[in-house]
Write a protein that holds these residues in place. Structure first.
Motif, PDB file in Angstrom:
ATOM      1  N   TRP A 153     -20.384   0.707  26.784  1.00 56.13           N
ATOM      2  CA  TRP A 153     -21.179  -0.506  27.007  1.00 56.13           C
ATOM      3  C   TRP A 153     -21.738  -1.050  25.692  1.00 56.13           C
ATOM      4  O   TRP A 153     -21.878  -2.257  25.539  1.00 56.13           O
ATOM      5  CB  TRP A 153     -22.275  -0.257  28.034  1.00 56.13           C
ATOM      6  CG  TRP A 153     -23.313   0.738  27.612  1.00 56.13           C
ATOM      7  CD1 TRP A 153     -23.232   2.097  27.715  1.00 56.13           C
ATOM      8  CD2 TRP A 153     -24.573   0.452  27.023  1.00 56.13           C
ATOM      9  NE1 TRP A 153     -24.368   2.671  27.210  1.00 56.13           N
ATOM     10  CE2 TRP A 153     -25.216   1.684  26.787  1.00 56.13           C
ATOM     11  CE3 TRP A 153     -25.230  -0.724  26.678  1.00 56.13           C
ATOM     12  CZ2 TRP A 153     -26.471   1.785  26.225  1.00 56.13           C
ATOM     13  CZ3 TRP A 153     -26.486  -0.637  26.109  1.00 56.13           C
ATOM     14  CH2 TRP A 153     -27.104   0.607  25.889  1.00 56.13           C
ATOM     15  N   VAL A 154     -22.038  -0.180  24.732  1.00 52.61           N
ATOM     16  CA  VAL A 154     -22.515  -0.631  23.420  1.00 52.61           C
ATOM     17  C   VAL A 154     -21.375  -1.329  22.679  1.00 52.61           C
ATOM     18  O   VAL A 154     -21.553  -2.409  22.121  1.00 52.61           O
ATOM     19  CB  VAL A 154     -23.071   0.553  22.596  1.00 52.61           C
ATOM     20  CG1 VAL A 154     -23.429   0.102  21.187  1.00 52.61           C
ATOM     21  CG2 VAL A 154     -24.271   1.169  23.291  1.00 52.61           C
ATOM     22  N   ALA A 155     -20.195  -0.710  22.691  1.00 49.53           N
ATOM     23  CA  ALA A 155     -19.036  -1.320  22.035  1.00 49.53           C
ATOM     24  C   ALA A 155     -18.694  -2.659  22.684  1.00 49.53           C
ATOM     25  O   ALA A 155     -18.345  -3.623  21.996  1.00 49.53           O
ATOM     26  CB  ALA A 155     -17.847  -0.375  22.097  1.00 49.53           C
ATOM     27  N   ASN A 156     -18.819  -2.735  24.004  1.00 50.86           N
ATOM     28  CA  ASN A 156     -18.544  -3.974  24.713  1.00 50.86           C
ATOM     29  C   ASN A 156     -19.538  -5.058  24.324  1.00 50.86           C
ATOM     30  O   ASN A 156     -19.163  -6.208  24.115  1.00 50.86           O
ATOM     31  CB  ASN A 156     -18.587  -3.725  26.226  1.00 50.86           C
ATOM     32  CG  ASN A 156     -18.090  -4.886  27.017  1.00 50.86           C
ATOM     33  OD1 ASN A 156     -18.875  -5.775  27.349  1.00 50.86           O
ATOM     34  ND2 ASN A 156     -16.829  -4.890  27.340  1.00 50.86           N
ATOM     35  N   GLY A 157     -20.821  -4.708  24.202  1.00 47.65           N
ATOM     36  CA  GLY A 157     -21.836  -5.669  23.794  1.00 47.65           C
ATOM     37  C   GLY A 157     -21.638  -6.157  22.369  1.00 47.65           C
ATOM     38  O   GLY A 157     -21.818  -7.328  22.062  1.00 47.65           O
ATOM     39  N   VAL A 158     -21.227  -5.244  21.473  1.00 46.48           N
ATOM     40  CA  VAL A 158     -20.956  -5.629  20.087  1.00 46.48           C
ATOM     41  C   VAL A 158     -19.745  -6.552  20.029  1.00 46.48           C
ATOM     42  O   VAL A 158     -19.752  -7.563  19.311  1.00 46.48           O
ATOM     43  CB  VAL A 158     -20.749  -4.376  19.204  1.00 46.48           C
ATOM     44  CG1 VAL A 158     -20.205  -4.743  17.836  1.00 46.48           C
ATOM     45  CG2 VAL A 158     -22.051  -3.603  19.080  1.00 46.48           C
ATOM     46  N   LEU A 159     -18.713  -6.228  20.789  1.00 44.29           N
ATOM     47  CA  LEU A 159     -17.528  -7.083  20.836  1.00 44.29           C
ATOM     48  C   LEU A 159     -17.881  -8.465  21.392  1.00 44.29           C
ATOM     49  O   LEU A 159     -17.404  -9.487  20.888  1.00 44.29           O
ATOM     50  CB  LEU A 159     -16.441  -6.429  21.693  1.00 44.29           C
ATOM     51  CG  LEU A 159     -15.100  -7.135  21.765  1.00 44.29           C
ATOM     52  CD1 LEU A 159     -14.449  -7.167  20.381  1.00 44.29           C
ATOM     53  CD2 LEU A 159     -14.193  -6.426  22.749  1.00 44.29           C
ATOM     54  N   PHE A 160     -18.740  -8.498  22.390  1.00 45.64           N
ATOM     55  CA  PHE A 160     -19.210  -9.766  22.957  1.00 45.64           C
ATOM     56  C   PHE A 160     -19.964 -10.574  21.911  1.00 45.64           C
ATOM     57  O   PHE A 160     -19.808 -11.785  21.810  1.00 45.64           O
ATOM     58  CB  PHE A 160     -20.101  -9.484  24.171  1.00 45.64           C
ATOM     59  CG  PHE A 160     -20.555 -10.711  24.906  1.00 45.64           C
ATOM     60  CD1 PHE A 160     -19.695 -11.379  25.744  1.00 45.64           C
ATOM     61  CD2 PHE A 160     -21.856 -11.182  24.764  1.00 45.64           C
ATOM     62  CE1 PHE A 160     -20.116 -12.513  26.438  1.00 45.64           C
ATOM     63  CE2 PHE A 160     -22.286 -12.298  25.446  1.00 45.64           C
ATOM     64  CZ  PHE A 160     -21.408 -12.962  26.287  1.00 45.64           C
ATOM     65  N   GLY A 161     -20.787  -9.896  21.114  1.00 50.19           N
ATOM     66  CA  GLY A 161     -21.508 -10.570  20.045  1.00 50.19           C
ATOM     67  C   GLY A 161     -20.562 -11.121  18.991  1.00 50.19           C
ATOM     68  O   GLY A 161     -20.741 -12.242  18.505  1.00 50.19           O
TER      69      GLY A 161
END
Length: 108
Positions: A45-53
């Protein structure tokens, strides 16, 4: 200039629905997040949020905020449901639709 511009409001609303729900949330939370678990484990979920950013590099205020992590990715991961991200992400679109509605009606 925006008074009576219902076509602009409709186009914005249609764009917001397709971009928010079908574009970003179903792509990032519905498709990518479950597959990222194999690579990132419990921190997917952290990697997904960073990718979203990073996807929002054209909007630095989104890129630098933690909204993608805390309001979209984490609840979607925790409850294994994309609806949490969709609802929280759609709040911004609904807010701007109401602002535009005020302009179209000549209230602003």
């Amino acid at each position: 200039q925006m008074v009576g511009a219902w076509d602009v409001l409709g186009l914005f609303a249609l764009s917001a629905v397709f971009n928010t729900v079908l574009g970003e949330e179903l792509l990032f939370r519905g498709l990518l997040l479950p597959r990222m678990n194999k690579v990132f484990g419990k921190w997917d979920w952290v990697a997904n949020g960073v990718l979203f950013g990073l996807y929002h590099i054209h909007q630095p205020w989104v890129m630098l905020s933690l909204g993608g992590l805390l309001f979209f990715a984490f609840p979607s991961k925790r409850f294994r449901c994309s609806w949490f991200g969709i609802i929280s992400h759609s709040g911004q679109s609904i807010f701007f639709i109401f602002l535009m509605l005020g302009l179209v009606l000549g209230l602003a």
